[in-house]
Write a protein that holds these residues in place. Structure first.
Motif, PDB file in Angstrom:
ATOM      1  N   PHE A  10      -1.376  -3.816  27.553  1.00 15.36           N
ATOM      2  CA  PHE A  10      -0.515  -2.768  28.087  1.00 15.36           C
ATOM      3  C   PHE A  10      -1.310  -1.544  28.537  1.00 15.36           C
ATOM      4  N   GLU A  11      -2.321  -1.163  27.773  1.00 11.15           N
ATOM      5  CA  GLU A  11      -3.093   0.037  28.113  1.00 11.15           C
ATOM      6  C   GLU A  11      -3.799  -0.126  29.454  1.00 11.15           C
ATOM      7  N   THR A  12      -4.403  -1.281  29.688  1.00 13.44           N
ATOM      8  CA  THR A  12      -5.092  -1.527  30.956  1.00 13.44           C
ATOM      9  C   THR A  12      -4.101  -1.559  32.118  1.00 13.44           C
ATOM     10  N   ALA A  13      -2.981  -2.221  31.901  1.00 11.82           N
ATOM     11  CA  ALA A  13      -1.971  -2.298  32.960  1.00 11.82           C
ATOM     12  C   ALA A  13      -1.403  -0.922  33.281  1.00 11.82           C
ATOM     13  N   SER A  14      -1.234  -0.068  32.262  1.00 12.59           N
ATOM     14  CA  SER A  14      -0.701   1.267  32.521  1.00 12.59           C
ATOM     15  C   SER A  14      -1.709   2.132  33.270  1.00 12.59           C
ATOM     16  N   LEU A  15      -2.995   1.954  32.988  1.00 13.34           N
ATOM     17  CA  LEU A  15      -4.018   2.696  33.737  1.00 13.34           C
ATOM     18  C   LEU A  15      -4.018   2.294  35.213  1.00 13.34           C
ATOM     19  N   ILE A  16      -3.892   1.018  35.473  1.00 11.77           N
ATOM     20  CA  ILE A  16      -3.851   0.541  36.857  1.00 11.77           C
ATOM     21  C   ILE A  16      -2.595   1.051  37.552  1.00 11.77           C
ATOM     22  N   ALA A  17      -1.468   1.035  36.848  1.00 16.31           N
ATOM     23  CA  ALA A  17      -0.218   1.511  37.433  1.00 16.31           C
ATOM     24  C   ALA A  17      -0.289   2.998  37.759  1.00 16.31           C
ATOM     25  N   GLU A  18      -0.946   3.795  36.903  1.00 12.42           N
ATOM     26  CA  GLU A  18      -1.080   5.233  37.169  1.00 12.42           C
ATOM     27  C   GLU A  18      -1.908   5.491  38.417  1.00 12.42           C
ATOM     28  N   GLU A  19      -2.894   4.642  38.683  1.00 15.56           N
ATOM     29  CA  GLU A  19      -3.688   4.804  39.899  1.00 15.56           C
ATOM     30  C   GLU A  19      -2.850   4.602  41.155  1.00 15.56           C
ATOM     31  N   PHE A  20      -1.802   3.806  41.048  1.00 11.68           N
ATOM     32  CA  PHE A  20      -0.908   3.574  42.175  1.00 11.68           C
ATOM     33  C   PHE A  20       0.305   4.490  42.160  1.00 11.68           C
ATOM     34  N   GLY A  21       0.355   5.425  41.219  1.00  9.77           N
ATOM     35  CA  GLY A  21       1.439   6.387  41.164  1.00  9.77           C
ATOM     36  C   GLY A  21       2.720   5.857  40.542  1.00  9.77           C
ATOM     37  N   VAL A  22       2.616   4.844  39.699  1.00  5.52           N
ATOM     38  CA  VAL A  22       3.779   4.246  39.057  1.00  5.52           C
ATOM     39  C   VAL A  22       3.731   4.565  37.573  1.00  5.52           C
ATOM     40  N   SER A  23       4.853   5.039  37.033  1.00  3.74           N
ATOM     41  CA  SER A  23       4.888   5.313  35.592  1.00  3.74           C
ATOM     42  C   SER A  23       5.496   4.105  34.886  1.00  3.74           C
ATOM     43  N   VAL A  24       4.911   3.729  33.768  1.00  8.25           N
ATOM     44  CA  VAL A  24       5.392   2.585  33.001  1.00  8.25           C
ATOM     45  C   VAL A  24       5.694   3.015  31.576  1.00  8.25           C
ATOM     46  N   THR A  25       6.656   2.339  30.965  1.00  8.32           N
ATOM     47  CA  THR A  25       6.979   2.583  29.564  1.00  8.32           C
ATOM     48  C   THR A  25       7.032   1.245  28.845  1.00  8.32           C
ATOM     49  N   ARG A  26       6.706   1.265  27.595  1.00  5.85           N
ATOM     50  CA  ARG A  26       6.720   0.045  26.791  1.00  5.85           C
ATOM     51  C   ARG A  26       8.082  -0.082  26.132  1.00  5.85           C
ATOM     52  N   GLU A  27       8.684  -1.254  26.259  1.00  5.90           N
ATOM     53  CA  GLU A  27       9.971  -1.504  25.625  1.00  5.90           C
ATOM     54  C   GLU A  27       9.746  -1.957  24.191  1.00  5.90           C
ATOM     55  N   GLN A  28      10.629  -1.532  23.321  1.00  2.31           N
ATOM     56  CA  GLN A  28      10.546  -1.925  21.924  1.00  2.31           C
ATOM     57  C   GLN A  28      11.350  -3.203  21.709  1.00  2.31           C
TER      58      GLN A  28
END
Length: 64
Positions: A10-28
């Motif tokens: 998740f951490e790597t995917a969120s870093l990549i998403a931030e580079e493209f201007g997309v915010s992500v959240t982790r579902e519980q």
């Protein structure tokens, strides 16, 4: 380097998403460990039925 079949944490995917201007959240997860370990498959299927993240896709047809 990763291949196309590798999965990302998740951490790597969120870093990549931030580079493209997309915010992500982790579902519980709402499934408790005890029912999963006891083999309560119905509880797992009910969670899957109520998932909001499902997307419709066309069927995959293979001709041999």
């Amino acid at each position: 380097m990763v291949s196309i079949n590798s999965s990302l944490d998740f951490e790597t995917a969120s870093l990549i998403a931030e580079e493209f201007g997309v915010s992500v959240t982790r579902e519980q997860a709402t499934l408790n460990v005890e029912s999963f370990m006891l083999g309560d498959l119905q509880a797992v299927l009910e969670i899957d039925k109520t998932a909001d993240t499902k997307s419709l896709r066309p069927p995959i047809v293979t001709v041999m």
